[in-house]
Design a protein around this motif. Structure first.
Motif, PDB file in Angstrom:
ATOM      1  N   GLY A 206       0.783  -1.155  -0.015  1.00 42.98           N
ATOM      2  CA  GLY A 206      -0.032   0.073  -0.195  1.00 42.98           C
ATOM      3  C   GLY A 206       0.973   1.387   0.005  1.00 42.98           C
ATOM      4  N   LEU A 207       2.194   1.074   0.422  1.00 38.45           N
ATOM      5  CA  LEU A 207       2.959   2.350   0.629  1.00 38.45           C
ATOM      6  C   LEU A 207       3.477   2.810  -0.926  1.00 38.45           C
ATOM      7  N   ASP A 208       3.143   1.930  -1.649  1.00 38.31           N
ATOM      8  CA  ASP A 208       3.704   2.097  -3.281  1.00 38.31           C
ATOM      9  C   ASP A 208       2.415   2.451  -3.893  1.00 38.31           C
ATOM     10  N   ARG A 209       1.349   1.647  -3.792  1.00 36.06           N
ATOM     11  CA  ARG A 209       0.267   1.870  -4.400  1.00 36.06           C
ATOM     12  C   ARG A 209      -0.395   2.943  -4.367  1.00 36.06           C
ATOM     13  N   LEU A 212       2.314   6.661  -0.722  1.00 39.51           N
ATOM     14  CA  LEU A 212       2.634   6.890   0.581  1.00 39.51           C
ATOM     15  C   LEU A 212       3.946   6.987   0.913  1.00 39.51           C
ATOM     16  N   ARG A 213       4.714   6.445   0.402  1.00 40.01           N
ATOM     17  CA  ARG A 213       6.193   6.579   0.519  1.00 40.01           C
ATOM     18  C   ARG A 213       6.801   7.821   0.490  1.00 40.01           C
ATOM     19  N   GLU A 214       6.491   8.460  -0.706  1.00 43.31           N
ATOM     20  CA  GLU A 214       6.898  10.041  -1.026  1.00 43.31           C
ATOM     21  C   GLU A 214       6.073  10.854  -0.061  1.00 43.31           C
ATOM     22  N   LYS A 215       5.102  10.551   0.387  1.00 49.19           N
ATOM     23  CA  LYS A 215       4.097  11.722   1.190  1.00 49.19           C
ATOM     24  C   LYS A 215       5.080  11.479   2.532  1.00 49.19           C
ATOM     25  N   TRP A 223      13.796   6.685   6.761  1.00 53.88           N
ATOM     26  CA  TRP A 223      13.980   5.114   7.128  1.00 53.88           C
ATOM     27  C   TRP A 223      15.184   4.907   7.454  1.00 53.88           C
ATOM     28  N   VAL A 224      15.520   4.346   8.588  1.00 46.79           N
ATOM     29  CA  VAL A 224      17.046   4.157   9.184  1.00 46.79           C
ATOM     30  C   VAL A 224      17.154   2.876   9.703  1.00 46.79           C
ATOM     31  N   THR A 225      18.553   2.339   9.733  1.00 48.07           N
ATOM     32  CA  THR A 225      18.552   0.989  10.200  1.00 48.07           C
ATOM     33  C   THR A 225      18.525   0.819  11.969  1.00 48.07           C
ATOM     34  N   ALA A 226      18.327  -0.180  12.437  1.00 48.62           N
ATOM     35  CA  ALA A 226      18.229  -0.077  13.851  1.00 48.62           C
ATOM     36  C   ALA A 226      19.374   0.372  14.509  1.00 48.62           C
ATOM     37  N   GLU A 227      20.601  -0.103  13.778  1.00 48.94           N
ATOM     38  CA  GLU A 227      21.974   0.575  14.394  1.00 48.94           C
ATOM     39  C   GLU A 227      22.190   2.026  14.296  1.00 48.94           C
TER      40      GLU A 227
END
Length: 234
Positions: A206-209, A212-215, A223-227
């Protein structure tokens, strides 16, 4: 209160009401631009019913169901009775005997901005009801009201002859003039949803459909890694 019984209410075509009702409340509500929803307080007495019909309205005094009896006379096959009171009431204004009378006239269900009782009997009859309360508190038959005048339920003004849709998601009012548009828009919405369903079943997110990723990124989400996150919190 202007005490009248209006007798000659125009109704939408029954086949069009049935076609619209088949889409369900949520779909029609979205398709028409999120208008007409009666709200969350009016819930189905029993799950599993989906109905549509023309509204016959009854405006009663609290604790007095006389005008429901007057409204029954004005009901035709395919109608839905819509009942409200001049001020808030949760009394059990409707039960098995009134339901029996409505069934004999081909009424499809009841929406009431008050209480109902005889819950087990109504379930056994299979008579669909959407109410704001369940109450054993009975009523009298003493005060005049009106039938087939505009009433307000859940913030929606319902006119006699409006189309009422009701299912497990709630109750929706659709003006007669919007029935055809509702059918066309609901068909388009279902077709779009089927495309989306196929895409999601195939693994698309759904993020891409929905873009929403861009929004989310435009709103400052990263988006970051756990570290990386642990280092930021240190």
């Amino acid at each position: 209160m202007n005490n009248v019984v209006v007798t000659d209410v125009p109704r939408a075509a029954g086949d069009k009401i049935d076609e619209l009702a088949a889409f369900g409340v949520a779909t029609v509500h979205e398709a028409l631009g999120r208008v007409g929803y009666v709200g969350t307080e009016h819930r189905p007495l029993h799950r599993g019913s989906r109905i549509g019909g023309s509204a016959v309205t009854a405006l009663c005094w609290p604790g007095d169901n006389m005008m429901i009896h007057a409204a029954v006379e004005q009901c035709q096959p395919g109608d839905i009775l819509v009942v409200t009171t001049a001020s808030p009431s949760t009394d059990g204004m409707f039960g098995e005997l009134l339901a029996t009378s409505l069934v004999s006239r081909g009424v499809r269900g009841l929406v009431i901005d008050a209480g109902v009782r005889d819950v087990a009997e109504l379930k056994e009859m299979g008579f669909p009801v959407w109410s704001r309360a369940i109450s054993a508190q009975g009523t009298v038959k003493a005060t005049a009201g009106s039938v087939n005048v505009p009433v307000t339920v859940g913030g929606q003004t319902i006119h006699a002859g409006d189309v009422i849709l009701a299912d497990d998601d709630g109750v929706l009012r659709v003006a007669q003039a919007d029935v055809e548009r509702g059918i066309t828009a609901s068909k388009a919405r279902l077709a779009k949803e089927e495309q989306t369903r196929t895409a999601l079943a195939g693994g698309e997110l759904g993020l891409d459909r929905y873009g929403l990723r861009e929004k989310l990124a435009s709103l400052g989400v990263r988006w970051v890694t756990a570290e990386e996150y642990a280092k930021e919190q240190a």
